[in-house]
Design a protein around this motif. Sequence first.
Motif, short mmCIF file in Angstrom:
data_model
loop_
_atom_site.label_atom_id
_atom_site.label_comp_id
_atom_site.label_asym_id
_atom_site.label_seq_id
_atom_site.Cartn_x
_atom_site.Cartn_y
_atom_site.Cartn_z
N ALA A 1 -2.61 -2.63 75.00
CA ALA A 1 -3.47 -2.06 73.98
C ALA A 1 -4.67 -2.95 73.67
N LYS A 2 -4.46 -4.28 73.68
CA LYS A 2 -5.53 -5.19 73.31
C LYS A 2 -5.36 -6.49 74.07
N THR A 3 -6.46 -7.00 74.61
CA THR A 3 -6.47 -8.30 75.27
C THR A 3 -7.66 -9.10 74.80
N LEU A 4 -7.50 -10.41 74.81
CA LEU A 4 -8.60 -11.32 74.52
C LEU A 4 -9.10 -11.90 75.84
N VAL B 1 -23.12 -3.97 92.40
CA VAL B 1 -21.92 -4.16 91.59
C VAL B 1 -21.91 -5.59 91.07
N THR B 2 -21.18 -5.79 89.98
CA THR B 2 -20.99 -7.11 89.39
C THR B 2 -19.50 -7.40 89.32
N LEU B 3 -19.10 -8.50 89.90
CA LEU B 3 -17.70 -8.90 89.95
C LEU B 3 -17.48 -10.05 88.97
N ILE B 4 -16.50 -9.89 88.07
CA ILE B 4 -16.25 -10.86 87.01
C ILE B 4 -14.81 -11.33 87.09
N GLY B 5 -14.62 -12.64 87.10
CA GLY B 5 -13.29 -13.23 87.02
C GLY B 5 -13.15 -14.05 85.75
N GLN B 6 -12.08 -13.82 85.00
CA GLN B 6 -11.91 -14.49 83.71
C GLN B 6 -10.44 -14.54 83.33
N TYR B 7 -10.13 -15.48 82.44
CA TYR B 7 -8.79 -15.57 81.88
C TYR B 7 -8.63 -14.54 80.77
N GLN B 8 -7.40 -14.03 80.64
CA GLN B 8 -7.10 -13.04 79.61
C GLN B 8 -5.80 -13.43 78.91
N LEU B 9 -5.74 -13.05 77.64
CA LEU B 9 -4.59 -13.39 76.79
C LEU B 9 -4.14 -12.13 76.06
N THR B 10 -2.83 -11.93 76.00
CA THR B 10 -2.28 -10.79 75.29
C THR B 10 -0.91 -11.16 74.72
N ARG B 11 -0.39 -10.27 73.90
CA ARG B 11 0.95 -10.42 73.33
C ARG B 11 1.81 -9.28 73.83
N TRP B 12 2.98 -9.60 74.38
CA TRP B 12 3.93 -8.61 74.84
C TRP B 12 4.99 -8.43 73.76
N TYR B 13 6.00 -7.62 74.02
CA TYR B 13 7.00 -7.38 72.98
C TYR B 13 7.71 -8.69 72.63
#
Length: 642
Positions: free
Chosen positions: A430-433, A598-610
């Motif tokens: 649902a939501k990622t940083l 096209v633009t290709l972006i690589g990045q770190y992502q953070l989320t919360r699971w159950y």
Amino acid sequence: MSGTLYNPCEPFQAYNRLETRTREESLNSALSAKIHDPLWMLARQWQFGEFKGEDTGSAIESKVAIKTQRLNYFKPNYGNWKNIDDTVPMEITVEKLHQQLGIRSAYYLGKKLLRQIDQSLHGHAGYAPGMYSKNLISRFGFQAPMLNDGDEIQDLARYAQVMARSQAYNYLKTLEGKALDAARILKAQNANPNFINGLSISNPSGFIQPAHLTHINTTLQLWKVQLIEEFNLPELQEEQSWIPEKMEYAFDTASVKLTEEDLRTLHAESYFQGHLDWFSFDQIHSSDALELPDIPTNPIERHVLSLIPSEASIAGMPVSRWWEMEDGKVDLGNMSASDTDLAKISITQYAMNYSNDWLVIPFDVKSGSLCEVEGIVIKDVFGFRTHVEAAHKQDGNSGLGWGMYGQSILNENKEYLGMDKKIFIPDSLAKTLESEPIEKIKMIRDEMANTVWGIETIIPDLMGSGISGSDTANRLEQLIESFMDQEKAIEEIEANDPKYLAEAESNGQVRQWKPPLKYILSNKISENWIPFIPIHKPGQAINREIIFQRASMPRTISGIEPHAVRPQTGFLRVGIADNNQQNKPYFIHEEEVPRAGVTLIGQYQLTRWYSGKRLVWYGARKITGKGEGSSGLRFDLLTDNK
């Protein structure tokens, strides 16, 4: 003068307006808009066409029968079928990519490994805390590169690439010989899981006692598992779903009950949006048997529920009640649309005429499940029950009907066979940083140079974040030029020595005249511009399709041999080893780089699971570019010889 009467004024029009009036302090009576004449209300109903209704009642009850089934298997693009891991969302399983550990992370993970080794060997005979730390740091510690005269050309460029990142180079100089580099340990562990056995004292250069090898090996294995779980790294290349030729993800997922007839395989051919959803999947019918790990025991679950349906609402939808004030945030009546704006006209007409004809029946579906609505029965206020069929069944039994949320059924040749009525609810987040881009590449077409350029706008700074690709390229070139200028200065000092001049005159050597003009084969392009040249696709003798192959611009600096410029982002370094030597070519399909780019972006992502579990991973997404561009590449130049 003609006899025609000219009247510039329009005929006088009079209007009558009825307004409510109150003599009370409260406005409740006026706002209620009471009507004391039933005939007026009947006339208004006739005016609005209320008497032409179908005599249908409002829905007061709904009964729904739904079947659900969890998906059991997952297959990355290059790997084998395996059981789905519920502890990690499918979105992370698909997107996770390898990314070099930053210096900060490598430093803290190295300290953690040394601490775990001390804890595992605590109390063992012949071991003292920190006994192996110094030797491990000398073997696998941080190293700061230096430019030397005897370096190979690509080694010289590789060292300069690190030194051009001033912050990373300063960190390396500070940590050199003082801390353990976890990235080097992980690299050695991947190359040889039992590499620590080669450091036994039984070997000439070893320093670990044989009695301690088993405990250190166990600690290393546990440390590696924790590192992979913390950063969600694919342990092997085969576990990645990334396709370099398409710059997209591709994977399969399957569900099976107990028999082969219940098998359903969903295939995601092209996923690059950064958010996994139902529209990324198609259902594949194949005659080949799947090599599945086991046969699951989870059967299909059937749910029957009775609910009161509620009216679906959208922004700007007209209200169904007579005297209810509508929300003015979205004014569909004020939408300006010309005759050619078919989309605006269709949306406006639907919202004004049919938007309040929809009902909502909520049902919670477990993520990662296939869901099929067997049937819906609606009961109205008159007691009549109506069976609602699925939209795709309106085309008869042909099976080619269209469904809003279903999967297209394709054969092995990707030909359309029909529409499956099941709905897939993937493990979407649902939501990622998202962090700032670590890597950012703009793929553009350059029609003047008849090539495609991969512009490395942002490259890794080796610390765990991104840095400007153009600025780093300029610093790198200046660094190599300054190094070569020092070598030239030494040569000029030797050349101006009187003994050298006397020897040159005795040999008949004289200084040559410098011409005012010079010929240049081509001008210089910034080193963060990586070319992709069009070639015929290999292996095609009749249908000569075009494919883009990665090429290299030469680095031409006075004093060294021209050599190839290598990319510095992981996406474009496919097939290039750590020593900047190319092991295999890299191709990109022509259709993957449209005229818009096209633009290709690589990045770190953070989320919360159950259960509040924190998950971090490195992934990529692709967005549309901003059109064509020009590198300014020119050939056969005659310029001043300054």
